[in-house]
Design an enzyme around this catalytic site. Structure first.
Site, mmCIF file in Angstrom:
data_model
loop_
_atom_site.group_PDB
_atom_site.id
_atom_site.type_symbol
_atom_site.label_atom_id
_atom_site.label_comp_id
_atom_site.label_asym_id
_atom_site.label_seq_id
_atom_site.Cartn_x
_atom_site.Cartn_y
_atom_site.Cartn_z
ATOM 1 N N PRO A 10 10.680 22.601 5.605
ATOM 2 C CA PRO A 10 11.670 21.885 4.813
ATOM 3 C C PRO A 10 12.859 21.381 5.622
ATOM 4 C CG PRO A 10 11.775 24.237 4.391
ATOM 5 C CD PRO A 10 10.532 23.991 5.185
ATOM 6 N N ASN A 11 13.276 20.191 5.245
ATOM 7 C CA ASN A 11 14.478 19.529 5.779
ATOM 8 C C ASN A 11 14.311 18.973 7.194
ATOM 9 O OD1 ASN A 11 16.105 20.078 3.418
ATOM 10 N ND2 ASN A 11 16.154 22.206 4.091
ATOM 11 N N ARG A 18 20.664 15.155 10.317
ATOM 12 C CA ARG A 18 21.010 16.461 9.761
ATOM 13 C C ARG A 18 21.729 17.309 10.820
ATOM 14 N NH1 ARG A 18 16.760 21.470 9.070
ATOM 15 N NH2 ARG A 18 18.229 22.879 8.060
ATOM 16 N N TYR A 23 21.155 20.482 15.555
ATOM 17 C CA TYR A 23 19.736 20.149 15.750
ATOM 18 C C TYR A 23 19.493 18.959 16.669
ATOM 19 C CZ TYR A 23 19.216 23.350 11.838
ATOM 20 O OH TYR A 23 19.266 24.455 11.033
ATOM 21 N N ASN A 74 7.299 25.220 12.971
ATOM 22 C CA ASN A 74 8.723 25.307 12.705
ATOM 23 C C ASN A 74 8.837 25.330 11.182
ATOM 24 O OD1 ASN A 74 11.425 25.145 12.307
ATOM 25 N ND2 ASN A 74 11.785 23.449 13.728
ATOM 26 N N ALA A 77 13.784 26.881 6.972
ATOM 27 C CA ALA A 77 14.358 28.022 6.252
ATOM 28 C C ALA A 77 13.284 28.933 5.654
ATOM 29 C CB ALA A 77 15.296 27.521 5.155
ATOM 30 N N HIS A 80 12.693 32.450 7.080
ATOM 31 C CA HIS A 80 13.516 33.608 6.732
ATOM 32 C C HIS A 80 13.241 34.126 5.320
ATOM 33 C CE1 HIS A 80 15.407 31.902 10.225
ATOM 34 N NE2 HIS A 80 15.822 30.852 9.554
ATOM 35 N N ASP A 87 1.593 35.710 5.276
ATOM 36 C CA ASP A 87 0.241 36.131 4.882
ATOM 37 C C ASP A 87 -0.799 35.074 5.246
ATOM 38 O OD1 ASP A 87 1.125 38.539 3.927
ATOM 39 O OD2 ASP A 87 1.018 37.990 1.801
ATOM 40 N N GLU A 98 5.788 30.546 16.779
ATOM 41 C CA GLU A 98 6.963 30.231 15.956
ATOM 42 C C GLU A 98 7.923 29.380 16.789
ATOM 43 O OE1 GLU A 98 8.986 33.682 14.397
ATOM 44 O OE2 GLU A 98 10.776 32.508 13.880
ATOM 45 N N HIS A 100 11.661 26.979 16.801
ATOM 46 C CA HIS A 100 12.900 26.478 16.194
ATOM 47 C C HIS A 100 13.641 25.634 17.212
ATOM 48 C CE1 HIS A 100 12.366 29.232 12.877
ATOM 49 N NE2 HIS A 100 12.096 30.166 13.765
ATOM 50 N N LEU A 101 14.273 24.567 16.730
ATOM 51 C CA LEU A 101 15.116 23.761 17.618
ATOM 52 C C LEU A 101 16.324 24.555 18.081
ATOM 53 C CD1 LEU A 101 14.718 20.991 15.103
ATOM 54 C CD2 LEU A 101 14.411 20.390 17.481
ATOM 55 N N SER A 102 16.982 25.211 17.139
ATOM 56 C CA SER A 102 18.206 25.950 17.449
ATOM 57 C C SER A 102 17.863 27.385 17.845
ATOM 58 C CB SER A 102 19.126 25.961 16.219
ATOM 59 O OG SER A 102 18.510 26.657 15.140
ATOM 60 N N ARG A 107 22.897 32.435 15.603
ATOM 61 C CA ARG A 107 23.474 31.853 14.391
ATOM 62 C C ARG A 107 23.681 32.946 13.330
ATOM 63 N NH1 ARG A 107 20.160 26.750 12.756
ATOM 64 N NH2 ARG A 107 22.024 26.432 11.457
ATOM 65 N N ARG A 111 19.485 34.311 9.616
ATOM 66 C CA ARG A 111 18.480 33.607 10.423
ATOM 67 C C ARG A 111 17.838 34.513 11.470
ATOM 68 N NH1 ARG A 111 19.365 28.157 8.886
ATOM 69 N NH2 ARG A 111 21.550 27.813 8.379
HETATM 70 C C1 DQA Z 1 15.296 25.785 12.183
HETATM 71 C C2 DQA Z 1 16.192 27.012 12.019
HETATM 72 C C3 DQA Z 1 16.189 27.495 10.577
HETATM 73 O O1 DQA Z 1 17.035 28.622 10.436
HETATM 74 C C4 DQA Z 1 16.698 26.392 9.653
HETATM 75 O O2 DQA Z 1 16.640 26.825 8.307
HETATM 76 C C5 DQA Z 1 15.994 25.114 9.856
HETATM 77 C C6 DQA Z 1 15.701 24.670 11.211
HETATM 78 C C7 DQA Z 1 15.386 25.203 13.614
HETATM 79 O O3 DQA Z 1 14.491 24.439 13.977
HETATM 80 O O4 DQA Z 1 16.324 25.499 14.348
HETATM 81 O O5 DQA Z 1 15.715 24.385 8.900
HETATM 82 O O6 DQA Z 1 13.958 26.164 11.942
#
Ligand code: DQA
Length: 147
Positions: A10-11, A18, A23, A74, A77, A80, A87, A98, A100-102, A107, A111
């Site tokens: 998502p997002n 964003r 990011y 990725n 959210a 978390h 599963d 796994e 993540h950009l950040s 943080r 997270r």
């Molecule tokens: C994220 C980190 C997550 O905590 C956050 O909710 C995101 C982006 C990242 O790529 O850093 O949507 O997955």
């Protein structure tokens, strides 16, 4: 030829506009192009997907069994919060990374919890868009692909 599936949650469709201070300014389409160039250079197939819907992500993970050699996710959210994603990844017997950009560990405390980590080979975070190609190389190294 190995096939990698990169899933974005998502997002992440909003990347570029964003919270660029967190990011970066690279869009998801630009990240996909980087990944496709890298896949060609490494001689592998690539599927690249994004969804804001947990159920769609679950269906894509289920369909990956037998179709892809490794999963890079990725989960945004959902990382978390989603026991369902944990599963699903734990059920399909495909090595998962796994991503993540950040640097989620630098943080907010919420997270620092990941439901993906227990079913992942490992975690790449904090390297921005470059993390995607790093994750591809990590997956290919795990698969013993030297191309
Ligand atoms: C994220 C980190 C997550 O905590 C956050 O909710 C995101 C982006 C990242 O790529 O850093 O949507 O997955």
């Amino acid at each position: 030829m190995p096939s990698l599936l990169i899933l974005n949650g998502p997002n992440l469709n909003l990347l570029g506009t964003r919270q660029p201070e967190v990011y970066g300014k690279v869009t998801l389409a630009e990240i996909e192009t980087m990944c496709r160039v890298h896949a060609d250079a490494r001689g592998v197939e690539l599927a690249f997907e994004q969804s804001n819907h947990e159920g769609v992500l679950l269906d894509l993970i289920h369909a990956a069994r037998g179709a892809h050699s490794a999963l890079i996710i990725n989960a945004g959210a959902f990382t978390h919060s989603s026991i369902a994603l944990m599963d699903a990844i734990g059920s399909v017997e495909i090595p998962a990374i796994e991503l993540h950009l950040s640097n989620v560990h630098a943080r907010e405390a919420f997270r620092h919890t990941s439901f993906i980590a227990p079913v992942a080979l490992g975690l790449i975070c904090g390297f921005g868009a470059r993390g995607y190609t790093l994750a591809m190389d990590a997956a290919l190294s795990h698969l013993g692909h030297n191309g």
